[in-house]
Write an enzyme that holds these catalytic residues in place. Sequence first.
Site, PDB file in Angstrom:
ATOM      1  N   ASP A  97      43.227  26.729  31.790  1.00  0.00           N
ATOM      2  CA  ASP A  97      43.889  27.812  31.064  1.00  0.00           C
ATOM      3  C   ASP A  97      44.240  29.055  31.874  1.00  0.00           C
ATOM      4  O   ASP A  97      44.395  30.136  31.321  1.00  0.00           O
ATOM      5  CB  ASP A  97      42.972  28.240  29.908  1.00  0.00           C
ATOM      6  CG  ASP A  97      41.578  28.608  30.402  1.00  0.00           C
ATOM      7  OD1 ASP A  97      41.440  28.908  31.590  1.00  0.00           O
ATOM      8  OD2 ASP A  97      40.629  28.604  29.588  1.00  0.00           O
ATOM      9  N   GLU A 119      40.826  19.168  30.945  1.00  0.00           N
ATOM     10  CA  GLU A 119      40.159  20.170  30.095  1.00  0.00           C
ATOM     11  C   GLU A 119      41.153  20.698  29.047  1.00  0.00           C
ATOM     12  O   GLU A 119      41.359  21.897  28.876  1.00  0.00           O
ATOM     13  CB  GLU A 119      39.567  21.334  30.899  1.00  0.00           C
ATOM     14  CG  GLU A 119      38.554  22.133  30.091  1.00  0.00           C
ATOM     15  CD  GLU A 119      37.940  23.310  30.844  1.00  0.00           C
ATOM     16  OE1 GLU A 119      36.925  23.108  31.524  1.00  0.00           O
ATOM     17  OE2 GLU A 119      38.483  24.424  30.741  1.00  0.00           O
ATOM     18  N   GLU A 133      43.992  33.458  28.414  1.00  0.00           N
ATOM     19  CA  GLU A 133      43.688  32.024  28.553  1.00  0.00           C
ATOM     20  C   GLU A 133      44.008  31.204  27.301  1.00  0.00           C
ATOM     21  O   GLU A 133      44.464  30.058  27.404  1.00  0.00           O
ATOM     22  CB  GLU A 133      42.222  31.835  28.946  1.00  0.00           C
ATOM     23  CG  GLU A 133      41.871  32.293  30.357  1.00  0.00           C
ATOM     24  CD  GLU A 133      41.612  33.788  30.454  1.00  0.00           C
ATOM     25  OE1 GLU A 133      41.695  34.498  29.429  1.00  0.00           O
ATOM     26  OE2 GLU A 133      41.329  34.263  31.577  1.00  0.00           O
ATOM     27  N   HIS A 214      33.680  38.684  33.897  1.00  0.00           N
ATOM     28  CA  HIS A 214      34.979  39.021  34.483  1.00  0.00           C
ATOM     29  C   HIS A 214      36.145  38.985  33.509  1.00  0.00           C
ATOM     30  O   HIS A 214      37.303  39.137  33.916  1.00  0.00           O
ATOM     31  CB  HIS A 214      35.289  38.053  35.630  1.00  0.00           C
ATOM     32  CG  HIS A 214      35.547  36.649  35.149  1.00  0.00           C
ATOM     33  ND1 HIS A 214      36.782  36.226  34.740  1.00  0.00           N
ATOM     34  CD2 HIS A 214      34.734  35.601  34.974  1.00  0.00           C
ATOM     35  CE1 HIS A 214      36.712  34.968  34.353  1.00  0.00           C
ATOM     36  NE2 HIS A 214      35.479  34.569  34.484  1.00  0.00           N
ATOM     37  N   ARG A 216      39.203  39.570  31.203  1.00  0.00           N
ATOM     38  CA  ARG A 216      40.162  40.676  31.093  1.00  0.00           C
ATOM     39  C   ARG A 216      40.031  41.448  29.773  1.00  0.00           C
ATOM     40  O   ARG A 216      40.173  42.664  29.742  1.00  0.00           O
ATOM     41  CB  ARG A 216      41.593  40.124  31.200  1.00  0.00           C
ATOM     42  CG  ARG A 216      42.113  40.035  32.613  1.00  0.00           C
ATOM     43  CD  ARG A 216      43.546  39.493  32.594  1.00  0.00           C
ATOM     44  NE  ARG A 216      44.289  39.863  33.787  1.00  0.00           N
ATOM     45  CZ  ARG A 216      44.140  39.304  34.980  1.00  0.00           C
ATOM     46  NH1 ARG A 216      43.241  38.352  35.163  1.00  0.00           N
ATOM     47  NH2 ARG A 216      44.867  39.697  36.008  1.00  0.00           N
ATOM     48  N   HIS A 247      32.261  39.478  40.533  1.00  0.00           N
ATOM     49  CA  HIS A 247      33.611  38.912  40.704  1.00  0.00           C
ATOM     50  C   HIS A 247      34.472  39.872  41.526  1.00  0.00           C
ATOM     51  O   HIS A 247      34.313  41.092  41.430  1.00  0.00           O
ATOM     52  CB  HIS A 247      34.194  38.718  39.293  1.00  0.00           C
ATOM     53  CG  HIS A 247      35.439  37.895  39.248  1.00  0.00           C
ATOM     54  ND1 HIS A 247      36.650  38.346  39.694  1.00  0.00           N
ATOM     55  CD2 HIS A 247      35.664  36.636  38.781  1.00  0.00           C
ATOM     56  CE1 HIS A 247      37.579  37.411  39.507  1.00  0.00           C
ATOM     57  NE2 HIS A 247      36.994  36.361  38.959  1.00  0.00           N
TER      58      HIS A 247
HETATM   59  C1  UD1 Z   1      41.362  34.452  36.854  1.00  0.00           C
HETATM   60  C2  UD1 Z   1      41.919  33.769  35.612  1.00  0.00           C
HETATM   61  C3  UD1 Z   1      40.821  33.554  34.582  1.00  0.00           C
HETATM   62  C4  UD1 Z   1      39.633  32.834  35.186  1.00  0.00           C
HETATM   63  C5  UD1 Z   1      39.175  33.582  36.432  1.00  0.00           C
HETATM   64  C6  UD1 Z   1      38.086  32.799  37.118  1.00  0.00           C
HETATM   65  C7  UD1 Z   1      44.208  34.281  34.927  1.00  0.00           C
HETATM   66  C8  UD1 Z   1      45.097  35.221  34.248  1.00  0.00           C
HETATM   67  N1  UD1 Z   1      42.927  34.636  35.009  1.00  0.00           N
HETATM   68  O1  UD1 Z   1      40.939  35.760  36.497  1.00  0.00           O
HETATM   69  O2  UD1 Z   1      41.322  32.762  33.522  1.00  0.00           O
HETATM   70  O3  UD1 Z   1      38.605  32.798  34.244  1.00  0.00           O
HETATM   71  O4  UD1 Z   1      40.265  33.707  37.353  1.00  0.00           O
HETATM   72  O5  UD1 Z   1      37.388  33.585  38.030  1.00  0.00           O
HETATM   73  O6  UD1 Z   1      44.637  33.250  35.378  1.00  0.00           O
HETATM   74  N2  UD1 Z   1      40.538  38.683  43.861  1.00  0.00           N
HETATM   75  C9  UD1 Z   1      40.238  38.713  45.215  1.00  0.00           C
HETATM   76  N3  UD1 Z   1      39.807  37.548  45.810  1.00  0.00           N
HETATM   77  C10 UD1 Z   1      39.620  36.405  45.121  1.00  0.00           C
HETATM   78  C11 UD1 Z   1      39.904  36.393  43.749  1.00  0.00           C
HETATM   79  C12 UD1 Z   1      40.371  37.547  43.125  1.00  0.00           C
HETATM   80  O7  UD1 Z   1      40.377  39.728  45.873  1.00  0.00           O
HETATM   81  O8  UD1 Z   1      39.204  35.392  45.711  1.00  0.00           O
HETATM   82  C13 UD1 Z   1      41.037  39.945  43.219  1.00  0.00           C
HETATM   83  C14 UD1 Z   1      42.494  40.257  43.618  1.00  0.00           C
HETATM   84  O9  UD1 Z   1      42.632  41.640  43.728  1.00  0.00           O
HETATM   85  C15 UD1 Z   1      43.285  39.734  42.412  1.00  0.00           C
HETATM   86  C16 UD1 Z   1      42.327  40.057  41.302  1.00  0.00           C
HETATM   87  O10 UD1 Z   1      41.021  39.779  41.803  1.00  0.00           O
HETATM   88  O11 UD1 Z   1      44.540  40.360  42.266  1.00  0.00           O
HETATM   89  C17 UD1 Z   1      42.559  39.312  39.997  1.00  0.00           C
HETATM   90  O12 UD1 Z   1      42.640  37.911  40.192  1.00  0.00           O
HETATM   91  P1  UD1 Z   1      43.297  37.003  39.038  1.00  0.00           P
HETATM   92  O13 UD1 Z   1      43.242  35.578  39.456  1.00  0.00           O
HETATM   93  O14 UD1 Z   1      44.609  37.535  38.635  1.00  0.00           O
HETATM   94  O15 UD1 Z   1      42.356  37.265  37.800  1.00  0.00           O
HETATM   95  P2  UD1 Z   1      40.846  36.923  37.558  1.00  0.00           P
HETATM   96  O16 UD1 Z   1      40.248  38.081  36.854  1.00  0.00           O
HETATM   97  O17 UD1 Z   1      40.239  36.465  38.811  1.00  0.00           O
HETATM   98  N1  UDP Z   2      30.438  30.392  40.047  1.00  0.00           N
HETATM   99  C1  UDP Z   2      30.226  30.354  41.422  1.00  0.00           C
HETATM  100  N2  UDP Z   2      29.815  31.510  42.039  1.00  0.00           N
HETATM  101  C2  UDP Z   2      29.607  32.669  41.373  1.00  0.00           C
HETATM  102  C3  UDP Z   2      29.847  32.696  39.981  1.00  0.00           C
HETATM  103  C4  UDP Z   2      30.274  31.531  39.349  1.00  0.00           C
HETATM  104  O1  UDP Z   2      30.393  29.316  42.064  1.00  0.00           O
HETATM  105  O2  UDP Z   2      29.234  33.664  42.007  1.00  0.00           O
HETATM  106  C5  UDP Z   2      30.921  29.152  39.380  1.00  0.00           C
HETATM  107  C6  UDP Z   2      30.199  28.737  38.122  1.00  0.00           C
HETATM  108  O3  UDP Z   2      29.111  27.881  38.417  1.00  0.00           O
HETATM  109  C7  UDP Z   2      31.286  28.009  37.332  1.00  0.00           C
HETATM  110  C8  UDP Z   2      32.560  28.721  37.769  1.00  0.00           C
HETATM  111  O4  UDP Z   2      32.241  29.433  38.962  1.00  0.00           O
HETATM  112  O5  UDP Z   2      31.408  26.648  37.713  1.00  0.00           O
HETATM  113  C9  UDP Z   2      33.002  29.682  36.699  1.00  0.00           C
HETATM  114  O6  UDP Z   2      33.987  30.510  37.198  1.00  0.00           O
HETATM  115  P1  UDP Z   2      34.406  31.858  36.494  1.00  0.00           P
HETATM  116  O7  UDP Z   2      33.282  32.372  35.700  1.00  0.00           O
HETATM  117  O8  UDP Z   2      34.975  32.710  37.568  1.00  0.00           O
HETATM  118  O9  UDP Z   2      35.632  31.400  35.583  1.00  0.00           O
HETATM  119  P2  UDP Z   2      35.736  30.813  34.096  1.00  0.00           P
HETATM  120  O10 UDP Z   2      34.894  29.597  34.014  1.00  0.00           O
HETATM  121  O11 UDP Z   2      35.318  31.910  33.166  1.00  0.00           O
HETATM  122  O12 UDP Z   2      37.182  30.529  33.960  1.00  0.00           O
END
Ligand code: UD1
Ligand code: UDP
Length: 384
Positions: A97, A119, A133, A214, A216, A247
Site C-alpha cells: 500500500d 498482501e 495507504e 512513523h 503520516r 524512522h
Molecule cells: C513510507 C510509506 C508508508 C510505509 C513506510 C514504511 C508512502 C506514502 N509511505 O512512509 O506507507 O509505511 O514508508 O517505513 O508510501 N527517508 C530517508 N531515508 C530512508 C527513508 C526515508 O532519509 O531510507 C526520509 C526522506 O527524507 C524521505 C522521507 O523520509 O523523503 C519520507 O519517506 P517516504 O517514503 O515518503 O515516507 P515514509 O514516512 O517513509
Molecule cells: N523494522 C526494521 N527495523 C526497524 C524498524 C522496523 O527492520 O528499525 C521492520 C519490521 O520488523 C517490519 C517492517 O520493518 O518488518 C515494518 O516497517 P515500517 O514500520 O517502516 O512500515 P509499515 O509496516 O508500517 O508499512
Amino acid sequence: MAYTVMMVFGTRPEAIKMAPLAQVLRQWPDVELNICSTGQHREMLQQVLKDFGLSVDEDLHVMTQNQTLNGLSQQLLEQLDATYTRIKPDIVLVHGDTTTSFIAALAAFNRQIPIGHVEAGLRTGNLKAPWPEEANRRLTGVIADLHFPPTNRARDNLLREGVVLENIEVTGNTVIDALLWMREYLNKSHWRPAPDSPLAQLRDDQRMVLITGHRRENFGQGFERICLALAELALRYPDVQFVYPVHLNPQVQKAVYGLLSHQSNILLIAPQDYQHFVWLMDRAYLILTDSGGVQEEAPALGKPLLVLRKVTERPSVLEGGTVKLVGTLTERIVKETSLLLDDADVYKRMSRVFSPYGDGHASERIAERLSRWLEENARERDDS
Ligand code: UD1
Ligand code: UDP
C-alpha cells in the site's frame, strides 16, 4: 518458455516482505525475475537488501529529502514507464500500500501489463487512516489482475469490491516467511549485537519496551501525544529500558528527538537492520507501534502489542487477545502500558504466540499460483 516477472518495491517493509518471494522466484523454473527498486527509501532499503543478500536489477533512486506524495508519484510514474518499456515484463508484482505500490501498478496498467498484488485486500474502511495507504491498496486492488490476500478476511474484502474469486489466492503473509527465516538464523548462530552496537548496552535482567512509529496521519499532535506518553512512562518506570529505533522521515526525527532526547532510560537509535530488529522484538517485554508489519510480527513472536492507532487493517490480530488498539491519546497509552508493566496476569494473558498470517510458506503459494497464471495467460494469448 521463460516469463519475465518484474518485482517492484521501494520501502523497507515492501522489501522485507518481497525478499522471501524473490528468493523463491529466483529458483523457480521458467521465471526470469527482474527486481526493480524504486529507491523510495534509501538507507532503510539498503539495510534490507544486505540482510537478505538481495541484488536489484533496476534501481530508480527516486528518494529526495522530505519528499511530497505528488513529487514522488511524478518521479515514479515517469521512471517506471521507461523501465517497463525497456524490460517488457509479462507481469509486474507489487506489494501492499505504499506510493511505490500504487504508482508501479498504475504505470503497468497504463502499458497494459498485468499486475499481481501481494498482501492484497487489507482494509480499515477509512480512507484517512492510514493515510495515504488505505487509498493506495484499494486503488491497486481495482487494477490488479491477480490478488494474493494473506487471509480469508482479506479475500472477502476483495470479493465485496467485485474481484472475482478465480483471480484470488489466499497465501498467508510473506512477512512470516521473512520473520521465521531470520529468527532461525539468529538462534542457530547464537547471534548477539556487535560490541559497538548501541544494543550491546541492553541488560538481560532489565525489562525492555520496544517502540516504533512513523504514520503520516499521526504527524503533529498525534506524535506529540505519543512522545509525551513515552516521557511519562520513562519517568514512572525508571527500571524499565525503552528502546526506540527512530524512522528516518524528518517529521518523525524532529518530533522524537525533540521531545525524548533528555530521558536517560529511553534509548533513541537509528533504524535497525532486520537482524537487529528481529532480535530486539524477540527480546522485548512488550512492544508499542503504529507500524503495519510489526502488528503481524509481534503476535507471531508471542509479544504483547499496543497499537498506536484508532483503526487497523489487520483485525485478525485483535482476535488472539495479544494485541490492543490504544490510539494516540497520552493518558490511554500510559494507562495501557502501565497495566502490562504492573499486572503479571494481564501480561501473561497477552503473551502468547498467535499467528493468523500464516506458516512461513506464503511465498511458495504465491509462486505456484503465479506460475499457473503465466501459463494459462500465455495459452489464452496463443489461442486468440
Ligand atoms: C513510507 C510509506 C508508508 C510505509 C513506510 C514504511 C508512502 C506514502 N509511505 O512512509 O506507507 O509505511 O514508508 O517505513 O508510501 N527517508 C530517508 N531515508 C530512508 C527513508 C526515508 O532519509 O531510507 C526520509 C526522506 O527524507 C524521505 C522521507 O523520509 O523523503 C519520507 O519517506 P517516504 O517514503 O515518503 O515516507 P515514509 O514516512 O517513509
Ligand atoms: N523494522 C526494521 N527495523 C526497524 C524498524 C522496523 O527492520 O528499525 C521492520 C519490521 O520488523 C517490519 C517492517 O520493518 O518488518 C515494518 O516497517 P515500517 O514500520 O517502516 O512500515 P509499515 O509496516 O508500517 O508499512
